[in-house]
Enzyme design. Structure first.
Site, mmCIF file in Angstrom:
data_model
loop_
_atom_site.group_PDB
_atom_site.id
_atom_site.type_symbol
_atom_site.label_atom_id
_atom_site.label_comp_id
_atom_site.label_asym_id
_atom_site.label_seq_id
_atom_site.Cartn_x
_atom_site.Cartn_y
_atom_site.Cartn_z
ATOM 1 N N ASP A 117 0.850 -1.190 0.000
ATOM 2 C CA ASP A 117 0.000 0.000 0.000
ATOM 3 C C ASP A 117 0.885 1.239 0.000
ATOM 4 O O ASP A 117 1.740 1.396 0.879
ATOM 5 C CB ASP A 117 -0.890 -0.007 1.244
ATOM 6 C CG ASP A 117 -2.236 0.668 1.019
ATOM 7 O OD1 ASP A 117 -2.251 1.697 0.328
ATOM 8 O OD2 ASP A 117 -3.255 0.166 1.520
ATOM 9 N N ASP A 219 -2.957 4.666 -2.691
ATOM 10 C CA ASP A 219 -4.050 5.205 -1.888
ATOM 11 C C ASP A 219 -4.413 6.624 -2.308
ATOM 12 O O ASP A 219 -3.531 7.478 -2.445
ATOM 13 C CB ASP A 219 -3.636 5.197 -0.413
ATOM 14 C CG ASP A 219 -4.714 5.745 0.503
ATOM 15 O OD1 ASP A 219 -5.714 5.031 0.714
ATOM 16 O OD2 ASP A 219 -4.562 6.887 0.979
ATOM 17 N N GLU A 273 -6.450 3.595 -5.943
ATOM 18 C CA GLU A 273 -7.726 3.689 -5.239
ATOM 19 C C GLU A 273 -8.558 4.772 -5.930
ATOM 20 O O GLU A 273 -8.177 5.932 -5.973
ATOM 21 C CB GLU A 273 -7.513 4.066 -3.773
ATOM 22 C CG GLU A 273 -8.821 4.140 -3.009
ATOM 23 C CD GLU A 273 -8.661 4.728 -1.615
ATOM 24 O OE1 GLU A 273 -9.489 4.425 -0.762
ATOM 25 O OE2 GLU A 273 -7.715 5.509 -1.404
ATOM 26 N N HIS A 340 -11.079 -2.317 3.802
ATOM 27 C CA HIS A 340 -10.893 -1.738 5.134
ATOM 28 C C HIS A 340 -11.696 -0.467 5.361
ATOM 29 O O HIS A 340 -11.778 0.007 6.496
ATOM 30 C CB HIS A 340 -9.408 -1.443 5.359
ATOM 31 C CG HIS A 340 -8.880 -0.428 4.383
ATOM 32 N ND1 HIS A 340 -8.676 -0.719 3.050
ATOM 33 C CD2 HIS A 340 -8.531 0.871 4.543
ATOM 34 C CE1 HIS A 340 -8.224 0.363 2.437
ATOM 35 N NE2 HIS A 340 -8.122 1.337 3.318
ATOM 36 N N ASP A 341 -12.255 0.100 4.318
ATOM 37 C CA ASP A 341 -13.034 1.329 4.446
ATOM 38 C C ASP A 341 -14.537 1.067 4.492
ATOM 39 O O ASP A 341 -15.340 1.989 4.334
ATOM 40 C CB ASP A 341 -12.731 2.272 3.280
ATOM 41 C CG ASP A 341 -11.408 2.998 3.458
ATOM 42 O OD1 ASP A 341 -11.008 3.230 4.614
ATOM 43 O OD2 ASP A 341 -10.768 3.332 2.443
#
Length: 569
Positions: A117, A219, A273, A340-341
């Protein structure tokens, strides 16, 4: 004979197209691990790298081919690692660089790729770059971030995703200036217009690629390019934030530069992302001839399930079909309903009641693993982990939840309604510790877990499912194997059937003369569907029930039943 020859030629052309576009990352099944919550090796209540190392054989047993870890860099943890203070060091809570090297080696020895990430829209305000940048206006690092001198007046409003007041400009008295933070105050945005910043980023990526990392997840990357004049924005711009924050004027220039400097030099892939506001935006990021990124990761589909009142299946069909159609011959997409969001997938898209949790979880996993694109599976979804229930805001750890609560209070919103929605959608739902067994803290830690373990770990855990052939876990493994054994589920053409059916999602996958029919009942009751393909079923390849009712092409599916059949083409 003409028709047969035509069909043969079509199959040949399809095969040539697929073969020319094959890539290992298209065939990957990516398992996402939130490291704080996976396995704690030292009893401090926080998951760590050695904890993941201890579970490498479990990860291999799933059949997944790649692992994506959320950030593990040095960080003060204002946003659980998405605020980075050193990009070439490991967070102390997670371990050491030696632990990382051992983890990477262990994954590769098991034939599993590793995805890093990369968080470079912003850093932590505790990064040395920012410490230098805020120290004086003439510091060499000043232009590493976006500053606005106060004597020019307050800059035009910019909205912040995580700030309790929703304000993205933070006044800093040291130099009588404002700095920009699209996310939390401790996450100042990096100034990508500065070529030195870009070279710093490429150096970071090369550092990890040289270690053997196989891919990068970028990200919030669609936000890195900004109009640095910061003009006024129209009213209600927050409703279409990507249109105004994303796909800035120099984004493609930066991506092509990144491709030339890093991505083209290693056998890696990169996924950003977000994918802009339109299909055209997404293609401009990932089409191979663009020489930018390799895979689109859009949020349209995942957001459909974030409603307390539920969702229409037709919305889900429309979204997945639209993206598949657009990327049928060019570009590549990610397939997922959770990360994870988000809150837990079975609680949002399935049914987490004791009666239907297992069958609906199997149905969702069947869906994700039978679509065209690279599937991403979030840790715990392979055993059907569910949302946790929090009674008060004091139990939440997520900065978005805490600051969102403060903002709602200040705006005098209906706090009961706010808390009901938060309880359903909070990111903390998807970050509770992995449920390994029935012991205290589900075997995650011998200490006090950083986030509470869900009480249902006594029923939902790995140990209880590993030796049960009918468990969600073993169904997941079977579905993974089915995908890996059948390229038709990776590259095959997708065709939606019975588009307006609000209960059953049905489609076919076709490749090289091989055809599969996928039937998914998204309801808690029996539902029937009639499709011509059902009259040609040869065999049932996977089924989350023991039977299938098929009366001359009219199929009756049990609640949340999911079936994949081989059919005559």
């Amino acid at each position: 004979m003409t028709v047969i020859a035509g069909c043969t030629q079509q199959v040949k052309l399809e095969k040539e197209l697929v073969n020319s576009n094959k890539r290992w990352w298209k065939e990957s099944i990516i398992y996402q691990i939130y490291p704080r919550s996976f396995n704690d090796s030292n009893g401090d209540g926080v998951g760590d790298l050695r904890g993941i190392i201890q579970k490498l054989d479990y990860i291999k047993s799933l059949g997944v081919t790649a692992v994506w870890l959320n950030p593990i860099y040095a960080s003060p943890n204002d946003d659980n690692g998405y605020d980075i203070s050193n990009y070439k060091e490991i967070m102390t809570e997670f371990g050491t660089m030696q632990d990382f090297d051992e983890l990477l080696k262990g994954l590769h020895e098991r034939g599993i790729k590793f995805v890093m990430d990369v968080v470079v829209n912003h850093s932590s305000d505790e990064h040395e770059w920012f410490k230098q940048s805020r120290s004086s206006r003439d510091n060499p690092y000043r232009n590493y971030y976006h500053w606005w001198p106060a004597e020019k007046g307050k800059p035009n409003y910019r909205w912040s995703f995580f700030d309790e007041k929703g304000e993205a400009w933070k006044y800093d008295s040291i130099t009588n200036s404002y700095y920009l933070h699209y996310f939390a105050q401790k996450q100042p945005d990096l100034n990508w217009e500065n070529p030195k910043v870009r070279q710093e980023v490429y150096s970071i990526m090369k550092f990890w690629a040289e270690k053997g990392v196989d891919g990068f997840r970028l990200d919030a990357f669609q936000y890195v390019s900004k109009d640095t004049t910061f003009p006024k924005l129209p009213k209600n711009f927050e409703k279409d934030i990507n249109k105004y924050y994303g796909m800035g004027p120099n984004l493609h220039k930066y991506l092509r530069e990144m491709y030339d400097e890093v991505l083209s030099k290693y056998d890696v892939f990169a996924v950003s992302e977000g994918a802009g506001s339109t299909l055209e935006d997404a293609h401009s990021l990932v089409d191979e001839d663009r020489k930018e990124l390799q895979m689109a990761y859009h949020f349209e589909s995942v957001g459909i399930g974030n409603k307390l009142e539920g969702y229409k299946l037709s919305e889900l069909k429309k979204s997945f079909t639209k993206w598949d159609t657009s990327f049928a011959e060019k570009g590549w997409i990610s397939i997922f309903l959770n990360n994870h969001d988000n809150a837990r997938v079975v609680s949002r898209f399935g049914n987490d009641s004791p009666e239907f949790r297992e069958v609906s979880a199997k149905m969702i996993n069947t869906f994700i693993l039978s679509m065209r694109g690279t599937p991403y599976i979030y840790y715990g979804d392979e055993i059907s982990m569910t949302n946790i229930h929090f009674d008060s805001i004091s139990q939440y750890k997520d900065i978005a939840a805490i600051n969102g609560y403060k903002k709602a209070l200040s705006e005098k919103k209906d706090m009961d309604a706010f808390m009901r929605d938060l309880n359903f959608t909070s990111r903390d739902n998807g970050r509770t510790p992995m449920q390994w067994d029935t012991s205290t803290n589900a075997g995650f830690t011998t200490g006090t877990p950083w986030l509470p373990v869900n009480e249902n770990h006594k029923e939902i855990n790995v140990a209880a499912q590993e030796n049960n052939p009918n468990s969600v876990l073993n169904h997941f493994k079977k579905m993974v194997k089915l995908r890996k054994d059948n390229e038709v589920l990776v590259y095959g053409a997708y065709k939606l059937l019975d588009e307006n059916n609000e209960e059953v999602y049905a489609y076919t996958r076709t490749l090289d003369g091989k055809k599969m029919l996928v039937l998914l009942n998204f309801t808690n009751h029996e539902s029937s569907i009639s499709v011509n393909a059902a009259k040609k079923i040869e065999s049932i390849l996977i089924n989350n029930y023991s039977d299938l009712i098929n009366k001359n092409g009219k199929i009756t599916l049990k609640p949340y039943q999911s079936v994949i059949c081989s059919i005559k083409n």
